[in-house]
Design an enzyme around this catalytic site. Sequence first.
Site, mmCIF file in Angstrom:
data_model
loop_
_atom_site.group_PDB
_atom_site.id
_atom_site.type_symbol
_atom_site.label_atom_id
_atom_site.label_comp_id
_atom_site.label_asym_id
_atom_site.label_seq_id
_atom_site.Cartn_x
_atom_site.Cartn_y
_atom_site.Cartn_z
ATOM 1 N N CYS A 168 -44.483 -20.159 4.373
ATOM 2 C CA CYS A 168 -43.065 -19.759 4.378
ATOM 3 C C CYS A 168 -42.238 -20.620 3.421
ATOM 4 O O CYS A 168 -42.182 -21.845 3.553
ATOM 5 C CB CYS A 168 -42.531 -19.856 5.802
ATOM 6 S SG CYS A 168 -40.744 -19.883 5.947
ATOM 7 N N CYS A 223 -39.496 -22.635 5.083
ATOM 8 C CA CYS A 223 -40.071 -23.788 5.801
ATOM 9 C C CYS A 223 -40.360 -24.936 4.839
ATOM 10 O O CYS A 223 -40.115 -26.101 5.159
ATOM 11 C CB CYS A 223 -41.361 -23.376 6.519
ATOM 12 S SG CYS A 223 -41.186 -21.981 7.656
ATOM 13 N N CYS A 255 -37.078 -5.740 1.343
ATOM 14 C CA CYS A 255 -37.645 -6.144 2.633
ATOM 15 C C CYS A 255 -39.156 -5.882 2.698
ATOM 16 O O CYS A 255 -39.608 -4.735 2.567
ATOM 17 C CB CYS A 255 -36.917 -5.389 3.753
ATOM 18 S SG CYS A 255 -37.752 -5.416 5.346
ATOM 19 N N CYS A 276 -40.227 -3.521 5.477
ATOM 20 C CA CYS A 276 -39.914 -2.128 5.136
ATOM 21 C C CYS A 276 -40.981 -1.553 4.210
ATOM 22 O O CYS A 276 -41.376 -0.385 4.354
ATOM 23 C CB CYS A 276 -38.547 -2.050 4.457
ATOM 24 S SG CYS A 276 -37.182 -2.730 5.431
#
Length: 503
Positions: A51, A54, A389, A392
């Site tokens: 991530c 992160c 996204c 999506c």
Amino acid sequence: MRFSTPAAFLAFLTVVLANEASDVISLTASTFESTVNAESLILVEFFAPWCGHCKALAPHYEEAATALKEKNIKIAKVDCVDEADLCQSKGIQGYPTLKVYRNGEASEYSGPRKADGIISYMVKQSLPAVSDVTAANLAEFQKADKIVAIAYLASPTDAPATEFSAVADVHRDDYLFGLTSDKDAIAAAGVTAPAVVLYRSFDAPESEYPYPISSLTSKDLTDWIKELSVPIIDEVNGENYAIYAGSAKPLAYLFIDPTLEDKEDQIATIKPIAAKYHSKMNFVWIDAVKFGDHAKALNLVEPKWPAFVVQDLEKQLKYPYDQSKELTAAGAEEWVDQYLGGKLLPQLKSQPIPETQDSPVRTLVGLNFEDEVFDDSKDVFVEFYASWCGHCKRLAPIWENLGEKYAAVKDRLVIAKMEAQENDLPPSIPFRISGFPTLKFKPAGSKSFVDYEGDRSFESLVSFVEEHAKNSLDVPILAEEPAQVPLETVNTTSDSEAHHDEL
């Protein structure tokens, strides 16, 4: 023989030494409960190594852990790739997720993501919800934070101590609360007990609760503090946007280029208007260069500054001041006055209505949304998505398959999609989109919507449709046509040949 392991070994050793030097505690399923439950206060980050957010947080988190260790406040982390079951059991749905635990009880971390912000937030968490104030620390405490509330009481148990403490428990993350019954402190403050005074680092620095203290309720105090916690006009950014987003008031933006010499003059132009309408609307100025995308989202189509726009945050409706006109104090005030008087129409962003609809999934835009969705004869299942996204993108082929499955009954059931960041929902729609993808089902004959909250597998979507559809989803069977009979062959044979059977 040549060994190729030293480089890998050194990399491994570096990681080991880094982990040993870290003041962030690594938790696993076997250590989580025993570690967290034993602490009166601990901050836990749930993260994934891949991530990006992160990774950006990591150095700040490490710095905060080292600083907070000296204050006996612990910071921990959980690798949700290695500890997937643990993270799932804690309801983790995105990374990084930070939670504050008090004796094992979790609450969401709502503070900054920089080291100094994390440190400040957790230090506040370690303090009592209401701090003791004396004559010795009164002056320091009054200026200890951006917003400080102090109750001056003849006795610590006098009214409204209970209500004051209740508000402090709920809003300890937002404001600093103190209470004193020290006569010297009360005298130094220049108030008569009982009294509650709010101290601010902006606008009027000191405000005493103006209504009878004897009837003060927790709600009264909360509403009063919230009202005064918002400056007449302030810069808005990622750190304080939540204050405005959580307000019931509309928000007026002044977009300016902060590098220009007349920046302060532009703010000063709007400030009297902000002061006049402060009870009805919040006002902010914003860096138009840094937050140009936000300007576009508010339907400011040109990078022309200064610019002014009012937003109804609850309904996500935008009212941009005409950018072809020069922004003046008189023009901005008239715009605000017309908005509050209900005389302005929102400007809806919309892509063009598609000329053709060849796909099994129907494309909706802002301009055709009401006509398409509020057709009483049809069930409508809509995916609201954003082009960027990832979730999506993964759903897209499944959604196409769903459209293909029901293509034969598209006169009764519409499978549709809308790019929610390029199209505004009309004011008549009773919801706004805050995450992607969002799936909503509108049954035939109804104007209400059903939220889809299941997993995004094809089978689950089909089950949901068949459960909520009002129309029949049976595919019509065409009546069978009679079998065609070949034309009779003209008999040109002799009578004697006509009676011979074929082999």
